[in-house]
Design a protein around this motif. Structure first.
Motif: not given
Length: 611
Positions: A392-395, A573-581, A556-571
């Protein structure tokens, strides 16, 4: 000669100078356009075109129109000889394709011109004329059915400098065919027959507008996906043919604009086609379609371009708005299908749709509630040990690009709108997801049950921010240095004045100062420069009722993480889980958020049994 039978007259020099823009025949396709235009203006029900040698040996257009008598025939190759107008004021009501009286004179200057014509099929006449006085006009009797044949032979034979710049015969013939097709698209009630280099190349029988468009541009299996849409405005009507989400191309070659049956190169109106269908096609692709405008001639000027391929409209903005509004209204009702209709505005608007995972997690983050919409524990590589609070904190941190928006009571993110594809993907497999890693600086890789997901991190984050933006109050940040600007048109000023309050609700504080405008505040997290900010603001003019969605997509397009941005595992995973839902697994511009491959598909790809 016009279909009404008005006699040809040579325009007085003063009127000719005001009206004529100087007809120049630069290649065979230019003569094809002029010859077919004359045939259509003569009321032809059938037009046959012959092209040989790429048009340099012969261009001939034969029609069954009203024809001409010998007096009119003698005048028609003279400069500024026309039956369609008498003076400059006649342009205000002219609906004919040609009106300057330059085409046949220009043809006679660069080729050997032959015209055969008859008004009744009993008496027929033939005229020959040519360049440089070598072939002075001569008229003789001949035999012909009612109508006219215009033939240009030996194009540019006396102008070798111009001829050497032509392309090969095949390329010039293809350009002639393009013009032929454009005319066929504009006149579906007319039979068009093309003979190219001695071979029948095309035959279009009379059809409906959609039927003709499909016959000219589409394959038989694509035709059922073409839709016809109508709109009205002050002094004009529009008919739009548009392919559904099943039809798209990687270029804009199958996009057309016609005004009073003229093909126009009008990028603003083509933009209206794209805007009206925005979100229904993947990024990088373009819809197929044609815009047909029937407008009062007094509201349009077709005399600003030698080939009449451009026009000036009294109210371009009204046309743009009518096109986008008609498309958006139609797509919401007709492209959505039952699953989308049940989620969207038709059954109660924003408040009736459930909170998206992004908006729900934003609410949780704001309220400090345990858990979130994604829920569940993490397992496997990169996911073990990441509890719900950490996710939750990561998202929430991701949502703070810009800061998290706290939803208003009773309001939820829209599950579908004109910017998202109305396609409910099958629910992903049950079971806890497992983060496997990242790839190419673009994708988050997740395994869930018997399915592997490649999730586009930018598109996923963009959709989550978009949903949160629409679901909540929009925090604003005051600008240390306000943005001062002036618009380029009164139409822009009227838009800003009329929508000042609505823009304020979107986090844009805008005030009028003298002849210009000042932006005092923008949504928190907006980082664009002054010029881009003003352009994005004025682009909302064409959004109509979807202004909030367009602005949300831009933010949203301008604020979203960009291609090549390195995400830590926690972030990640949180992003992937929310995306799948997500209920609509596509970014605000219509691009899929994730791609999946099942275990069975993977096994088949390497030709092994499931095992």
């Amino acid at each position: 000669m016009s279909a009404e039978g008005a006699r040809i007259q040579v325009l007085p020099p003063d009127e000719a100078r005001k009206i004529a823009a100087g007809e120049v025949v630069d290649r065979p396709a230019a003569l094809v356009r002029e010859f077919i235009d004359n045939a259509l203006d003569a009321g032809a029900g059938r037009v046959r075109l012959f092209v040989d040698g790429g048009g340099t040996r012969r261009i001939e257009a034969a029609d069954d129109g009203c024809g001409m008598g010998p007096e009119d025939l003698a005048l028609c190759p003279l400069a500024h000889a026309t039956s369609k107008i008498r003076c400059l004021d006649d342009l205000n009501t002219a609906r004919s394709l040609g009106f300057r009286g330059e085409a046949l004179a220009a043809a006679a200057a660069v080729s050997r011109l032959e015209i055969e014509t008859s008004t009744d099929g009993v008496e027929a006449w033939k005229l020959r004329a040519g360049p440089g006085g070598r072939f002075p006009p001569a008229i003789e009797r001949t035999n012909r059915a009612r109508g006219t044949s215009v033939r240009a032979l030996g194009l540019f034979d006396t102008l070798p400098a111009r001829k050497k710049f032509l392309k090969r015969d095949g390329a010039e013939g293809a350009l002639c065919r393009t013009v032929f097709n454009e005319k066929a698209l504009a006149f579906p009630n007319v039979t068009f027959h093309l003979t190219l280099e001695g071979h029948d190349a095309a035959l279009f029988a009379p059809a409906t507008l959609a039927g003709r468009f499909a016959a000219v541009t589409l394959s038989p299996h694509e035709a059922p996906f073409l839709h016809e849409i109508h709109g009205l405005g002050e002094g004009f009507a529009v008919t739009i043919l548009a392919g559904g989400p099943e039809l798209y191309r990687q270029d804009r070659r199958l996009q057309f604009v016609f005004a009073n049956t003229r093909r126009l190169n009008d990028w603003s109106l083509l933009q209206a086609l794209e805007y009206g269908l925005e979100g229904w096609f993947p990024n990088g692709s373009h819809p197929i379609g044609a815009i047909y405008i029937d407008i009062d001639p007094r509201l349009a000027d077709f005399n600003i371009h030698p080939a009449k391929r451009e026009a000036r409209f009294a109210d371009q903005g009204a046309l743009h708005h009518a096109i986008t509004s008609a498309l958006r209204s139609y797509t919401r009702k007709s492209f959505s299908g039952a699953p989308y209709a049940e989620r969207g505005d038709e059954r109660g608007g924003r408040g009736s749709a459930p909170l998206s995972p992004g908006a729900a997690l934003a609410a949780d983050a704001a309220a400090g509630v345990e858990g979130g919409a994604a829920g569940g524990g993490a397992h496997g590589a990169g996911g073990a040990g990441i509890d719900s609070a950490a996710r939750r904190a990561a998202l929430a941190a991701l949502l703070e690009r810009p800061p998290a928006f706290a939803p208003k009571p009773g309001r939820g993110a829209k599950g579908g709108d004109a910017l998202s594809v109305a396609e409910q993907e099958p629910a992903y497999e049950t079971g806890a997801p497992r983060l496997l890693g990242r790839a190419f600086g673009l994708f988050i890789i997740v395994e869930k049950g018997d399915t592997l997901f490649l999730i586009d991190q930018h598109a996923a984050h963009e959709r989550i921010l978009y949903d949160a933006f629409l679901a909540g109050d929009i925090p604003r940040q005051e600008l240390l240095v306000p943005i001062a600007f002036t618009t380029e048109s009164p139409e822009d000023d009227r838009f800003l004045a009329a929508e000042q309050a609505a823009l304020g609700a979107l986090g844009i504080s805008l005030t009028r100062e003298g002849e210009g405008w000042v932006i005092d505040a923008l949504p928190a997290g907006w980082r664009e420069g002054d010029g881009d900010t003003v352009r994005e603001l004025l682009n909302l003019k064409s959004a109509g009722a979807q202004m909030a969605e367009h602005w949300a997509a831009a933010c949203a397009c301008r604020a979203a993480v960009k291609d090549g941005t390195a995400l830590d595992d926690t972030t990640a995973f949180a992003l992937a889980e929310a995306a799948l839902a997500l209920p609509v697994p596509r970014c605000p511009h219509g691009r899929p958020i994730w791609f999946r491959i099942t275990r069975d598909e993977a096994c088949k790809a390497v030709r092994r049994s499931k095992g």
